[in-house]
Design a protein around this motif. Structure first.
Motif, short mmCIF file in Angstrom:
data_model
loop_
_atom_site.label_atom_id
_atom_site.label_comp_id
_atom_site.label_asym_id
_atom_site.label_seq_id
_atom_site.Cartn_x
_atom_site.Cartn_y
_atom_site.Cartn_z
N LEU A 99 0.81 -1.22 0.00
CA LEU A 99 0.00 0.00 0.00
C LEU A 99 0.85 1.27 0.00
O LEU A 99 0.36 2.34 -0.34
CB LEU A 99 -0.95 0.02 1.20
CG LEU A 99 -2.27 -0.75 1.01
CD1 LEU A 99 -3.13 -0.62 2.26
CD2 LEU A 99 -3.04 -0.25 -0.19
N THR A 100 2.11 1.15 0.38
CA THR A 100 2.96 2.34 0.37
C THR A 100 3.32 2.76 -1.05
O THR A 100 3.83 3.88 -1.25
CB THR A 100 4.25 2.11 1.18
OG1 THR A 100 4.97 1.01 0.60
CG2 THR A 100 3.93 1.80 2.62
N ILE A 101 3.09 1.90 -2.05
CA ILE A 101 3.33 2.31 -3.43
C ILE A 101 2.00 2.45 -4.18
O ILE A 101 1.97 2.47 -5.41
CB ILE A 101 4.25 1.31 -4.16
CG1 ILE A 101 3.67 -0.10 -4.13
CG2 ILE A 101 5.64 1.32 -3.55
CD1 ILE A 101 4.44 -1.10 -5.00
N THR A 102 0.91 2.55 -3.43
CA THR A 102 -0.42 2.79 -4.00
C THR A 102 -0.82 4.21 -3.66
O THR A 102 -0.62 4.67 -2.54
CB THR A 102 -1.46 1.80 -3.42
OG1 THR A 102 -1.04 0.47 -3.71
CG2 THR A 102 -2.83 2.04 -4.02
N THR A 103 -1.40 4.90 -4.63
CA THR A 103 -1.80 6.28 -4.36
C THR A 103 -3.21 6.32 -3.78
O THR A 103 -3.39 6.29 -2.57
CB THR A 103 -1.71 7.12 -5.65
OG1 THR A 103 -2.42 6.45 -6.71
CG2 THR A 103 -0.27 7.31 -6.05
N ASP A 104 -4.23 6.37 -4.62
CA ASP A 104 -5.61 6.53 -4.15
C ASP A 104 -6.20 5.20 -3.71
O ASP A 104 -6.16 4.21 -4.45
CB ASP A 104 -6.49 7.13 -5.25
CG ASP A 104 -5.99 8.50 -5.67
OD1 ASP A 104 -5.73 9.32 -4.79
OD2 ASP A 104 -5.86 8.74 -6.89
N VAL A 105 -6.75 5.18 -2.51
CA VAL A 105 -7.47 4.01 -1.99
C VAL A 105 -8.89 4.47 -1.68
O VAL A 105 -9.09 5.39 -0.88
CB VAL A 105 -6.80 3.45 -0.72
CG1 VAL A 105 -7.62 2.29 -0.16
CG2 VAL A 105 -5.37 3.01 -1.02
N GLU A 106 -9.87 3.84 -2.31
CA GLU A 106 -11.27 4.23 -2.10
C GLU A 106 -12.13 3.06 -1.63
O GLU A 106 -13.35 3.16 -1.63
CB GLU A 106 -11.85 4.83 -3.38
CG GLU A 106 -11.20 6.16 -3.75
CD GLU A 106 -11.90 6.88 -4.88
OE1 GLU A 106 -12.75 6.24 -5.54
OE2 GLU A 106 -11.62 8.07 -5.11
N ASN A 107 -11.49 1.95 -1.24
CA ASN A 107 -12.27 0.79 -0.79
C ASN A 107 -11.89 0.37 0.62
O ASN A 107 -12.15 -0.76 1.02
CB ASN A 107 -12.11 -0.38 -1.77
CG ASN A 107 -10.66 -0.76 -2.02
OD1 ASN A 107 -9.76 -0.27 -1.33
ND2 ASN A 107 -10.43 -1.63 -2.99
N TRP A 108 -11.27 1.29 1.38
CA TRP A 108 -10.99 1.00 2.78
C TRP A 108 -12.17 1.50 3.61
O TRP A 108 -12.48 2.69 3.58
CB TRP A 108 -9.70 1.67 3.23
CG TRP A 108 -9.36 1.37 4.66
CD1 TRP A 108 -9.54 2.19 5.73
CD2 TRP A 108 -8.82 0.15 5.17
NE1 TRP A 108 -9.14 1.56 6.88
CE2 TRP A 108 -8.69 0.31 6.57
CE3 TRP A 108 -8.43 -1.06 4.58
CZ2 TRP A 108 -8.19 -0.71 7.38
CZ3 TRP A 108 -7.94 -2.06 5.39
CH2 TRP A 108 -7.82 -1.88 6.78
N PRO A 109 -12.87 0.62 4.32
CA PRO A 109 -14.08 1.04 5.05
C PRO A 109 -13.81 2.22 5.99
O PRO A 109 -12.84 2.21 6.75
CB PRO A 109 -14.48 -0.21 5.84
CG PRO A 109 -13.91 -1.34 5.03
CD PRO A 109 -12.62 -0.82 4.48
N GLY A 110 -14.66 3.21 5.89
CA GLY A 110 -14.53 4.39 6.74
C GLY A 110 -13.81 5.54 6.10
O GLY A 110 -13.84 6.67 6.61
N ASP A 111 -13.14 5.30 4.97
CA ASP A 111 -12.44 6.35 4.23
C ASP A 111 -12.96 6.35 2.80
O ASP A 111 -12.73 5.40 2.05
CB ASP A 111 -10.93 6.10 4.21
CG ASP A 111 -10.27 6.41 5.54
OD1 ASP A 111 -10.48 7.52 6.05
OD2 ASP A 111 -9.55 5.54 6.06
N THR A 112 -13.65 7.42 2.41
CA THR A 112 -14.08 7.50 1.02
C THR A 112 -12.88 7.68 0.09
O THR A 112 -12.91 7.29 -1.07
CB THR A 112 -15.06 8.66 0.81
OG1 THR A 112 -14.46 9.87 1.28
CG2 THR A 112 -16.35 8.42 1.57
N HIS A 113 -11.82 8.26 0.62
CA HIS A 113 -10.60 8.44 -0.16
C HIS A 113 -9.44 8.62 0.79
O HIS A 113 -9.49 9.43 1.72
CB HIS A 113 -10.71 9.67 -1.07
CG HIS A 113 -9.48 9.91 -1.89
ND1 HIS A 113 -8.43 10.67 -1.43
CD2 HIS A 113 -9.13 9.47 -3.11
CE1 HIS A 113 -7.48 10.70 -2.36
NE2 HIS A 113 -7.88 9.98 -3.38
#
Length: 324
Positions: A46-60
């Motif tokens: 995940l440290t080389i991933t930019t946008d995460v929109e599927n982590w529960p509780g975080d829309t982005h």
């Protein structure tokens, strides 16, 4: 923390992705005083991933930010975070011996393995520059960002076909590129692929190079080389998904734990317990199907709870014999 002398711990966690940090959080709340060895890449993939929109509780949320929060959470609960790399383990008896690159040594009554897996990449010089800016190895993670776009998938197995099919939910067009003239995917997946009007297959081709936009911040095109003629053609593309497999980080445990043919650690059904009592595996190191941050975190929770139960019933250190 100094590790110049061997140190005994009730639980040692190897790995610092979502599985490792979650295992640490649950183990700390269970008063197991866990020691977590972070490895070469604290935070994992995940440290080389930019946008995460599927982590529960975080829309982005940005991948590095999410992992920094997990690390801070673990640290706040008292997880002993060790910035080092495990170079050798001995699982033949308890306490398990964990040797570190620094020369330090840990003795563990129980062990959680959360070393993860790494995607296989094409080895192109432009990949690092464009990773997270159009280049990805996870359609489930990043497909949402390519609504109405044109994307390319590289590979010929079930993973590549499934990624291509998944991407049709978002992309305007999906081009599957395969270096041979037939796919390795099973017949059912192939039938679905060939029946989908959004998917085009380019046979006998490999990605020769990637072209960035003028500002260098996004993918503009994929250059494909015909393996028979050597001819190179430019294919405009907003996204490239590399689906040529993953490699689990399990070399430390070969010959000591039961694994499948691909090197993924085998665990009991509905459990993270491995073939060696007291050793548990969580996250991508034993999951080649879902490979999501949330499923890895869930397995980290399971591993910590199972380690707690194991330790409650195995207070005495005892020889386990050599694992198969």
């Amino acid at each position: 923390m100094s590790l110049s002398e061997p140190r005994h711990a009730r639980l040692v966690i190897i790995g610092s992705g979502p599985a490792g940090y979650t295992a640490g959080i649950y183990a700390a709340r269970a008063a197991l005083a866990p020691v977590l060895v972070q490895g070469l890449q604290p935070g994992g993939q995940l440290t080389i991933t930019t946008d995460v929109e599927n982590w529960p509780g975080d829309t982005h949320v940005q991948g590095p930010d999410l992992m920094a929060r997990m690390e801070a959470h673990a640290r706040a609960l008292g997880v002993d975070l060790v910035a080092d790399v495990v170079v050798r383990v001995d699982l033949s008896r308890r306490p398990f011996a964990v040797e570190l690159d620094s020369g330090g040594r840990l003795l563990a009554d129980s062990l959680v393995i959360a070393t993860g897996a790494t995607a296989r990449w094409l080895g192109l010089p432009e990949e690092d520059q464009l990773r997270g800016r159009g280049v990805s190895a996870c359609a489930t993670c990043d497909g949402f960002f390519f609504r109405g776009k044109e994307v390319v998938v590289v590979g010929g197995g079930n993973s590549a076909v499934e990624e291509a099919l998944f991407l049709t939910n978002f992309a305007a067009r999906v081009t599957l590129v395969h270096r041979r003239d037939s796919l390795r995917a099973d017949k059912t997946n192939q039938a679905r692929l060939f029946a989908n009007p959004k998917i085009e297959v380019v046979w006998n081709a490999v990605v020769d190079r990637l072209e960035a936009t003028a500002d260098g911040l996004a993918l503009a095109a994929v250059h494909l080389r015909d393996v028979r003629t050597g001819e190179v053609r430019r294919l405009a593309a907003d996204g490239l998904f590399v689906a040529i497999g993953h490699d689990p980080a399990t070399s430390l445990f070969r010959g000591q734990l039961e694994m499948d043919d691909a090197g993924y650690i085998l665990t009991r059904p509905d459990s993270t317990a491995t073939s060696v009592p007291g050793v548990f595996a969580a996250g991508d190191v034993r999951d080649k199907v879902f490979r999501q941050a949330v499923t890895s975190a869930g397995m980290g929770c399971m591993a910590a709870l199972e380690a707690e139960r194991f330790l409650a019933g195995h207070a005495e250190t005892r020889d386990l014999g050599v694992a198969a």
